[in-house]
Design a protein around this motif. Structure first.
Motif, mmCIF file in Angstrom:
data_model
loop_
_atom_site.group_PDB
_atom_site.id
_atom_site.type_symbol
_atom_site.label_atom_id
_atom_site.label_comp_id
_atom_site.label_asym_id
_atom_site.label_seq_id
_atom_site.Cartn_x
_atom_site.Cartn_y
_atom_site.Cartn_z
ATOM 1 N N THR A 229 0.812 -1.241 0.086
ATOM 2 C CA THR A 229 0.104 -0.104 0.173
ATOM 3 C C THR A 229 0.928 1.304 -0.028
ATOM 4 N N ASP A 230 2.051 1.056 0.317
ATOM 5 C CA ASP A 230 3.151 2.278 0.195
ATOM 6 C C ASP A 230 3.839 2.563 -0.906
ATOM 7 N N ASN A 231 3.634 1.669 -1.700
ATOM 8 C CA ASN A 231 4.400 1.841 -3.174
ATOM 9 C C ASN A 231 3.675 2.332 -4.008
ATOM 10 N N ALA A 232 3.324 3.728 -4.041
ATOM 11 C CA ALA A 232 2.593 4.622 -4.671
ATOM 12 C C ALA A 232 2.916 4.578 -6.107
ATOM 13 N N PRO A 233 4.257 4.665 -6.644
ATOM 14 C CA PRO A 233 4.360 4.599 -8.089
ATOM 15 C C PRO A 233 3.927 3.211 -8.649
ATOM 16 N N ALA A 234 4.117 2.089 -8.238
ATOM 17 C CA ALA A 234 3.785 0.932 -8.533
ATOM 18 C C ALA A 234 2.173 0.951 -8.801
ATOM 19 N N ILE A 235 1.439 1.346 -7.745
ATOM 20 C CA ILE A 235 -0.107 1.209 -7.850
ATOM 21 C C ILE A 235 -0.604 2.323 -8.875
ATOM 22 N N HIS A 236 0.165 3.347 -9.063
ATOM 23 C CA HIS A 236 -0.096 4.211 -10.552
ATOM 24 C C HIS A 236 0.029 3.432 -11.595
ATOM 25 N N LEU A 237 1.090 2.900 -11.565
ATOM 26 C CA LEU A 237 1.453 2.063 -13.074
ATOM 27 C C LEU A 237 0.305 1.057 -13.376
ATOM 28 N N TYR A 238 0.117 0.140 -12.424
ATOM 29 C CA TYR A 238 -0.886 -0.789 -12.575
ATOM 30 C C TYR A 238 -2.497 -0.234 -12.904
ATOM 31 N N GLU A 239 -2.784 0.905 -11.981
ATOM 32 C CA GLU A 239 -3.916 1.250 -12.263
ATOM 33 C C GLU A 239 -4.039 1.821 -13.740
ATOM 34 N N GLN A 240 -2.974 2.690 -14.311
ATOM 35 C CA GLN A 240 -2.902 2.996 -15.685
ATOM 36 C C GLN A 240 -3.182 2.073 -16.515
ATOM 37 N N LEU A 241 -2.441 0.907 -16.386
ATOM 38 C CA LEU A 241 -2.696 -0.495 -17.083
ATOM 39 C C LEU A 241 -4.046 -1.063 -16.967
ATOM 40 N N GLY A 242 -4.882 -0.610 -16.207
ATOM 41 C CA GLY A 242 -6.378 -1.228 -15.917
ATOM 42 C C GLY A 242 -6.576 -1.847 -14.896
ATOM 43 N N PHE A 243 -5.486 -2.121 -13.946
ATOM 44 C CA PHE A 243 -5.828 -3.218 -12.654
ATOM 45 C C PHE A 243 -6.527 -2.301 -11.676
ATOM 46 N N THR A 244 -7.555 -3.123 -10.949
ATOM 47 C CA THR A 244 -8.341 -2.386 -10.186
ATOM 48 C C THR A 244 -8.277 -3.309 -8.574
ATOM 49 N N THR A 245 -8.160 -2.739 -7.869
ATOM 50 C CA THR A 245 -8.150 -3.005 -6.315
ATOM 51 C C THR A 245 -9.214 -4.156 -5.973
ATOM 52 N N THR A 246 -8.896 -5.289 -5.490
ATOM 53 C CA THR A 246 -10.340 -6.073 -4.893
ATOM 54 C C THR A 246 -10.053 -6.449 -3.524
ATOM 55 N N ALA A 247 -9.042 -6.421 -3.092
ATOM 56 C CA ALA A 247 -8.776 -6.881 -1.371
ATOM 57 C C ALA A 247 -7.690 -6.114 -0.849
ATOM 58 N N THR A 248 -7.740 -6.233 0.410
ATOM 59 C CA THR A 248 -6.503 -5.635 1.258
ATOM 60 C C THR A 248 -6.144 -6.751 2.308
ATOM 61 N N PHE A 249 -4.777 -7.104 2.480
ATOM 62 C CA PHE A 249 -4.539 -8.110 3.453
ATOM 63 C C PHE A 249 -3.148 -7.695 4.018
ATOM 64 N N GLU A 250 -2.719 -8.377 4.991
ATOM 65 C CA GLU A 250 -1.367 -8.269 5.713
ATOM 66 C C GLU A 250 -0.541 -9.519 5.343
ATOM 67 N N GLU A 251 0.720 -9.106 5.304
ATOM 68 C CA GLU A 251 1.864 -9.972 5.303
ATOM 69 C C GLU A 251 2.550 -10.031 6.604
ATOM 70 N N LEU A 252 2.662 -11.237 7.511
ATOM 71 C CA LEU A 252 3.165 -11.186 8.711
ATOM 72 C C LEU A 252 4.234 -12.519 8.749
ATOM 73 N N VAL A 253 4.977 -12.246 9.960
ATOM 74 C CA VAL A 253 6.084 -13.027 10.351
ATOM 75 C C VAL A 253 5.398 -13.493 11.664
ATOM 76 N N VAL A 254 5.205 -14.968 11.801
ATOM 77 C CA VAL A 254 4.644 -15.622 12.917
ATOM 78 C C VAL A 254 5.644 -16.358 13.578
ATOM 79 N N ALA A 255 5.648 -16.335 14.801
ATOM 80 C CA ALA A 255 6.746 -17.210 15.638
ATOM 81 C C ALA A 255 6.081 -17.883 16.895
ATOM 82 N N ALA A 256 6.651 -18.977 17.278
ATOM 83 C CA ALA A 256 5.460 -19.277 18.398
ATOM 84 C C ALA A 256 6.441 -18.779 19.610
#
Length: 257
Positions: A229-256
């Motif tokens: 979500t903080d990669n504004a240039p990439a998001i702008h590029l993909y939107e220009q090519l027609g990509f649309t946002t369909t979901a938001t989620f988290e990437e995590l590192v999980v440890a016991a």
């Protein structure tokens, strides 16, 4: 309901194809090459996938907002059966279901973006070449210099999943590839889109993404990608090519704990 382990690929495919934008990775992991490294769980609602084909296990569990409570219940039931350390992609906040057994480190928040069916992409401004096994050393060098946190599987190059642009001196300047591609299930997830720092601003990444999507679209019904979500240039590029946002989620590192 009790925790159930799932083994019917056809039933899983039918479930995920009802919402392919949300389940691109799961559909790709049904492919023959990846299926032996997968374990699937449910309690009757959402499905969680534990993938063990890489260095560190990966837990994938996605749900639309209305189904997140059921997904959290599933994660709670899964806790005794999960590895001591793994990465996870989960709806925002769903990791709370792993407490108190696990500590969680937030890595990034990601958008799932999809290329809608139908619209044709323009001819790229440059003509990227399909990369082969001979290009793997140069590709590794490019990723190490321009995208050191990238995840790379050489098999996807050998399967025709990468394109790239070289400079006049022969250096590989830009590339776009796939993290997942299954012609059998009609899905592809783009990844490792990057340009050498001294070659940025010339539209090379755009040309690579465009060329790769045009190539994939011949056999692939659902083309998507994840972007921070903080990669504004990439998001702008993909939107220009027609990509649309369909979901938001988290990437995590999980440890016991």
């Amino acid at each position: 309901m009790p925790l159930i382990s799932l083994h019917d690929r056809s039933a899983l495919a039918a479930r995920f194809l009802a919402d392919p934008a949300l389940h691109l990775f799961e559909l790709g992991d049904l492919d023959d090459t990846l299926w032996p490294n997968t374990t699937w769980y449910t309690t009757g609602g959402p499905v969680a996938l534990l993938y063990t084909g890489g260095g560190i296990p990966v837990l994938l569990a996605f749900a639309r907002p209305a189904d997140v409570p059921a997904l959290e219940a599933l994660l709670g039931e899964l806790r005794p059966f999960l590895p001591r350390r793994f990465t996870a992609m989960l709806p925002v906040g769903a990791h709370r279901a792993l407490a108190p057994d696990y500590g969680v480190e937030h890595r990034s928040t990601l958008l799932r973006m999809m290329l809608p069916d139908g619209p044709s992409l323009p001819e790229p401004a440059f003509e990227p070449a399909l990369l082969t096994g001979d290009d793997v050393p140069d590709l590794r060098t490019l990723l190490a210099e321009a995208y050191p946190e990238s995840w790379f599987d050489e098999r996807l190059v050998l399967g025709g999943g990468y394109v790239g642009l070289r400079g006049a001196d022969g250096r590989l300047l830009a590339t776009a590839g796939v993290h997942v591609h299954s012609a059998a299930y009609g899905v592809a997830v783009l990844g490792n889109v990057t340009t050498r720092p001294d070659a940025r601003g010339r539209g090379l990444a755009r040309a690579c993404v465009t060329a790769l999507c045009r190539r994939l679209a011949r056999t692939t019904a659902h083309i998507g990608l994840n972007v921070r979500t903080d990669n504004a240039p990439a998001i702008h590029l993909y939107e220009q090519l027609g990509f649309t946002t369909t979901a938001t989620f988290e990437e995590l590192v999980v440890a016991a704990r």
